[in-house]
Design an enzyme around this catalytic site. Structure first.
Site, PDB file in Angstrom:
ATOM      1  N   ASP A  65       0.850  -1.194   0.000  1.00  8.14           N
ATOM      2  CA  ASP A  65       0.000   0.000   0.000  1.00  8.14           C
ATOM      3  C   ASP A  65       0.881   1.237   0.000  1.00  8.14           C
ATOM      4  OD1 ASP A  65      -2.064   2.019   0.867  1.00  8.14           O
ATOM      5  OD2 ASP A  65      -3.270   0.196   1.076  1.00  8.14           O
ATOM      6  N   ASN A 103       0.902  -4.185 -13.419  1.00  8.18           N
ATOM      7  CA  ASN A 103       1.966  -4.679 -12.541  1.00  8.18           C
ATOM      8  C   ASN A 103       1.479  -5.826 -11.652  1.00  8.18           C
ATOM      9  OD1 ASN A 103       3.755  -2.824 -13.619  1.00  8.18           O
ATOM     10  ND2 ASN A 103       3.294  -1.252 -12.079  1.00  8.18           N
ATOM     11  N   TYR A 152      -5.154 -10.723 -20.128  1.00 10.17           N
ATOM     12  CA  TYR A 152      -4.104 -11.557 -19.507  1.00 10.17           C
ATOM     13  C   TYR A 152      -4.583 -12.987 -19.343  1.00 10.17           C
ATOM     14  CZ  TYR A 152      -0.163  -8.515 -18.450  1.00 10.17           C
ATOM     15  OH  TYR A 152       0.963  -7.734 -18.549  1.00 10.17           O
ATOM     16  N   SER A 191      -6.545   1.233  -5.254  1.00 17.28           N
ATOM     17  CA  SER A 191      -7.169   2.288  -6.062  1.00 17.28           C
ATOM     18  C   SER A 191      -7.922   3.206  -5.122  1.00 17.28           C
ATOM     19  CB  SER A 191      -8.184   1.706  -7.061  1.00 17.28           C
ATOM     20  OG  SER A 191      -8.939   2.749  -7.661  1.00 17.28           O
ATOM     21  N   ARG A 204       4.075 -14.059 -13.197  1.00 20.53           N
ATOM     22  CA  ARG A 204       5.429 -14.503 -12.828  1.00 20.53           C
ATOM     23  C   ARG A 204       5.387 -15.819 -12.070  1.00 20.53           C
ATOM     24  NH1 ARG A 204       8.433 -11.433  -7.944  1.00 20.53           N
ATOM     25  NH2 ARG A 204       7.255 -13.017  -6.785  1.00 20.53           N
ATOM     26  N   LEU A 228       5.826  -3.567  -8.724  1.00 21.08           N
ATOM     27  CA  LEU A 228       5.551  -4.378  -7.530  1.00 21.08           C
ATOM     28  C   LEU A 228       6.755  -5.274  -7.288  1.00 21.08           C
ATOM     29  CD1 LEU A 228       1.863  -5.633  -7.776  1.00 21.08           C
ATOM     30  CD2 LEU A 228       3.010  -4.961  -5.691  1.00 21.08           C
ATOM     31  N   ASP A 284       4.115   2.062  -4.179  1.00 23.22           N
ATOM     32  CA  ASP A 284       3.093   2.551  -5.105  1.00 23.22           C
ATOM     33  C   ASP A 284       3.016   1.525  -6.237  1.00 23.22           C
ATOM     34  OD1 ASP A 284       1.683   3.744  -7.138  1.00 23.22           O
ATOM     35  OD2 ASP A 284       2.743   5.665  -7.035  1.00 23.22           O
ATOM     36  N   TYR A 317     -12.418   7.128 -12.589  1.00 27.86           N
ATOM     37  CA  TYR A 317     -12.581   5.876 -11.832  1.00 27.86           C
ATOM     38  C   TYR A 317     -13.252   4.818 -12.708  1.00 27.86           C
ATOM     39  CZ  TYR A 317     -14.022   2.873  -7.872  1.00 27.86           C
ATOM     40  OH  TYR A 317     -14.231   1.829  -7.002  1.00 27.86           O
ATOM     41  N   THR A 337     -20.212  -0.915  -0.352  1.00 25.31           N
ATOM     42  CA  THR A 337     -19.897  -1.712   0.833  1.00 25.31           C
ATOM     43  C   THR A 337     -19.636  -0.757   1.990  1.00 25.31           C
ATOM     44  OG1 THR A 337     -18.982  -3.422  -0.565  1.00 25.31           O
ATOM     45  CG2 THR A 337     -18.275  -3.443   1.719  1.00 25.31           C
TER      46      THR A 337
END
Ligand code: NAD
Length: 321
Positions: free
Chosen positions: A31, A99, A159, A75, A106, A61, A56, A145, A175
């Site tokens: 985070d 990322n 992907y 987000s 990976r 990552l 970030d 957004y 939520t």
């Protein structure tokens, strides 16, 4: 299982981290604390199976060691946050999602994208099934957004098709629960803090627009089931019990035992009129549906907000990377 939770210091993410730890998993929470809070994860920092990385995800990552699951929540999520961080929101939805998907690729890990009911925009179909393509203004203020999430969905689907990543898309509807920020602009924390402070409850428009509110524990059940199922989705996760914003204000006022009046203020641009998920897919594919009635969820939420003032006075821990 070793799970990465991006956005793990946020409202939903911190509940998810707790749940994954309770289920004996190892959790890496990533985070940048842009809209999340250190205190959300402070109780977890000493846990032997928990690690916090201050990164970030838009920049990349860096996760040492093998990963079995990637829950991608990072987000800004409340309108107030993404209107304040418009470019960051578009970048975390695009580069950040890329990322996170690359990390899953990976290690051959399962991947979950937390998309949103906002992909339906101001819907012309009600309730909203996943097959509805939405009614989004692509250049309006909320588009940063909505379109970031729509792009994230497209990238996730690509992907899965192109690289065989075991990716699942869920679309989360409103939520609520403990750890929402009092100032994030969303209806529940706004009404609760106003009612507890004896201030007027600011209902937008005439209050006849509807929302469907899911308690956070129920949502977390759905997130875990969705990732474990491996279904591609998208799968709506939300509570089909629909209330008007005015009814919600009255319910909060009652739980708080408050006599605050309601006051009516202008509605934000492109604010959706109707919101209610069709959750047939979640019921069929995941065996999931929300279990917490609104009154019960509001009780727990209000109890937490009552304590929050004293919690806020405690020292905020320093988080090591
Ligand atoms: P939140 O703002 O509390 O949590 C988001 C977290 O992501 C925060 O901790 C923030 O610091 C972190 N973050 C943001 N940008 C980042 C970046 N570039 N790198 C690393 N971390 C970053 O919001 P939330 O309500 O917990 O929402 C979590 C996810 O669920 C979001 O993806 C949101 O779009 C989605 N969602 C939530 C709701 C809801 O009602 N809460 C509804 C629909 C979708």
């Amino acid at each position: 299982m070793r799970a990465v939770v991006t956005g793990g210091a946020g409202f939903v993410g911190s509940h998810l981290c707790e749940r994954l730890l309770a289920q004996e998993n190892e959790v890496v929470c990533v985070d940048d604390l842009s809209t999340g809070r250190a205190e959300n994860i402070a109780p977890l920092l000493d846990h032997p199976r928990f690690r916090f990385l201050h990164q970030d995800v838009t920049e990349g990552l860096e996760i040492p060691g093998r990963v079995d699951a990637v829950y991608h929540l990072a987000s800004p999520a409340s309108p107030r946050d993404y209107l304040r961080l418009p470019v960051e929101t578009l970048l975390v939805g695009s580069y950040g999602t890329r990322n996170a998907l690359e990390l899953a690729r990976r290690d051959g890990a399962a991947f979950l994208l937390t998309s949103t009911s906002e992909v339906y925009g101001d819907p012309q179909v009600h309730p909203q099934p996943e097959s509805y393509w939405g009614n989004v203004n692509p250049i309006g203020p909320r588009s940063v957004y909505d379109e970031a999430k729509r792009f994230g969905e497209a990238l996730t689907a690509a992907y899965r098709r192109t690289h065989g990543v075991r990716a699942t898309i869920v679309r989360i509807f409103n939520t609520y629960g403990p750890r929402m920020r009092a100032d994030d602009g969303r209806a529940v924390p706004a009404f609760v803090t106003q009612a507890l402070d004896g201030l007027p409850l600011t209902v937008t428009g005439d209050g006849k627009q509807t929302r469907s509110l899911c308690y956070v524990d129920d949502l977390v059940d759905g997130l875990v089931s969705a990732l474990e199922s491996g279904v591609p989705g998208p799968v709506n996760l939300g509570n089909p019990e629909e209330v008007t914003v005015r009814e919600l204000a009255l319910a909060v006022r009652e739980v708080c035992g408050s006599a605050s009046p309601l006051t009516f203020v202008p509605r934000p641009e492109d604010d959706p009129q109707l919101r209610r998920p069709d959750i047939s897919t979640a019921r069929r594919e995941l065996g999931w549906e929300p279990r917490t009635p609104l009154a019960q969820g509001l009780d727990r939420t209000v109890a937490w907000f009552r304590d929050a003032a004293s919690l806020r006075e405690e020292a905020v821990p320093t988080l090591a990377a």
